[in-house]
Design a protein around this motif. Structure first.
Motif, short mmCIF file in Angstrom:
data_model
loop_
_atom_site.label_atom_id
_atom_site.label_comp_id
_atom_site.label_asym_id
_atom_site.label_seq_id
_atom_site.Cartn_x
_atom_site.Cartn_y
_atom_site.Cartn_z
N LYS A 26 20.03 34.84 36.87
CA LYS A 26 19.31 35.73 36.01
C LYS A 26 17.74 34.87 36.27
CE LYS A 26 22.19 37.66 32.86
NZ LYS A 26 22.77 37.77 31.67
N GLY A 27 16.77 35.51 36.43
CA GLY A 27 15.21 35.00 36.42
C GLY A 27 15.07 34.38 37.64
N ARG A 28 15.86 34.21 38.74
CA ARG A 28 15.65 33.53 40.04
C ARG A 28 15.74 34.52 40.91
NH1 ARG A 28 18.69 28.05 40.41
NH2 ARG A 28 19.86 28.59 38.80
N GLY A 29 14.53 35.08 41.54
CA GLY A 29 14.76 36.02 42.71
C GLY A 29 15.27 37.38 42.31
N LYS A 30 15.78 38.03 43.54
CA LYS A 30 16.16 39.47 43.42
C LYS A 30 17.57 39.53 42.61
CE LYS A 30 13.66 41.20 47.21
NZ LYS A 30 13.89 41.79 48.51
N ARG B 111 19.97 37.97 50.97
CA ARG B 111 19.27 38.86 51.85
C ARG B 111 20.26 39.11 52.80
NH1 ARG B 111 13.39 37.70 52.86
NH2 ARG B 111 12.68 37.90 50.96
N GLY B 112 20.13 40.37 53.57
CA GLY B 112 20.90 40.81 54.60
C GLY B 112 22.27 41.34 54.14
N GLY B 113 22.57 41.58 53.02
CA GLY B 113 23.70 42.11 52.44
C GLY B 113 23.69 43.52 52.68
#
Length: 146
Positions: free
Chosen positions: A9-13, A17-19
């Motif tokens: 939570k609060g960090r990035g998406k 990536r790539g999922g």
């Protein structure tokens, strides 16, 4: 000291990536469908046009019909004749009905003079078609070959 595993939570998406993506992108589908629609709209009128061809010559005898078709003639001045008898547009259908032995399945030939108004010929064809006659043919003469 301990190791803690927390959420992102609060960090990035929040996902890697790539999922895999579970959403469908319809924009390319709409683009392809619009292109196909335009292609078919342009191509459809071209498919209904006749293609000029030279028919082969043959020595076969002409087709014989067991019954002579009824001939309707449209003269250059708009006069309508059925089997050499002059009729009006309103009197055309009763005369055809009296001559037609097979009813609406009777074969009809329409001879329109080349200098006759197109509208006069189309009125005759329209009235015959509206009366239910579906076996209507147009009589032409072959052009002389040089």
């Amino acid at each position: 000291m301990g190791v803690s595993i927390g959420t992102s939570k609060g960090r990035g998406k929040g996902r890697r990536r790539g999922g895999p993506i579970s959403e469908i992108n319809v924009t390319p589908l709409v683009d392809v469908m619009l292109v196909l629609l335009i292609v078919f709209m342009v191509a459809a009128p071209m498919m209904t046009m006749g293609v000029p061809i030279d028919l082969p010559k043959t020595s076969a005898p002409p087709m014989t019909l067991e019954r002579k078709p009824i001939t309707v003639t449209v003269a250059p001045d708009g006069t309508i004749s059925v089997e050499k008898a002059v009729v009006t547009l309103e009197g055309l259908l009763p005369v055809i009905a009296s001559l037609a032995g097979e009813g609406a399945e009777e074969r009809l030939y329409v001879r329109g003079d080349a200098t006759a108004a197109y509208g006069n010929i189309m009125k005759v064809l329209g009235s015959l078609s509206a009366a239910g006659y579906s076996r209507i043919g147009l009589i032409t003469e072959p052009e002389p070959r040089p």
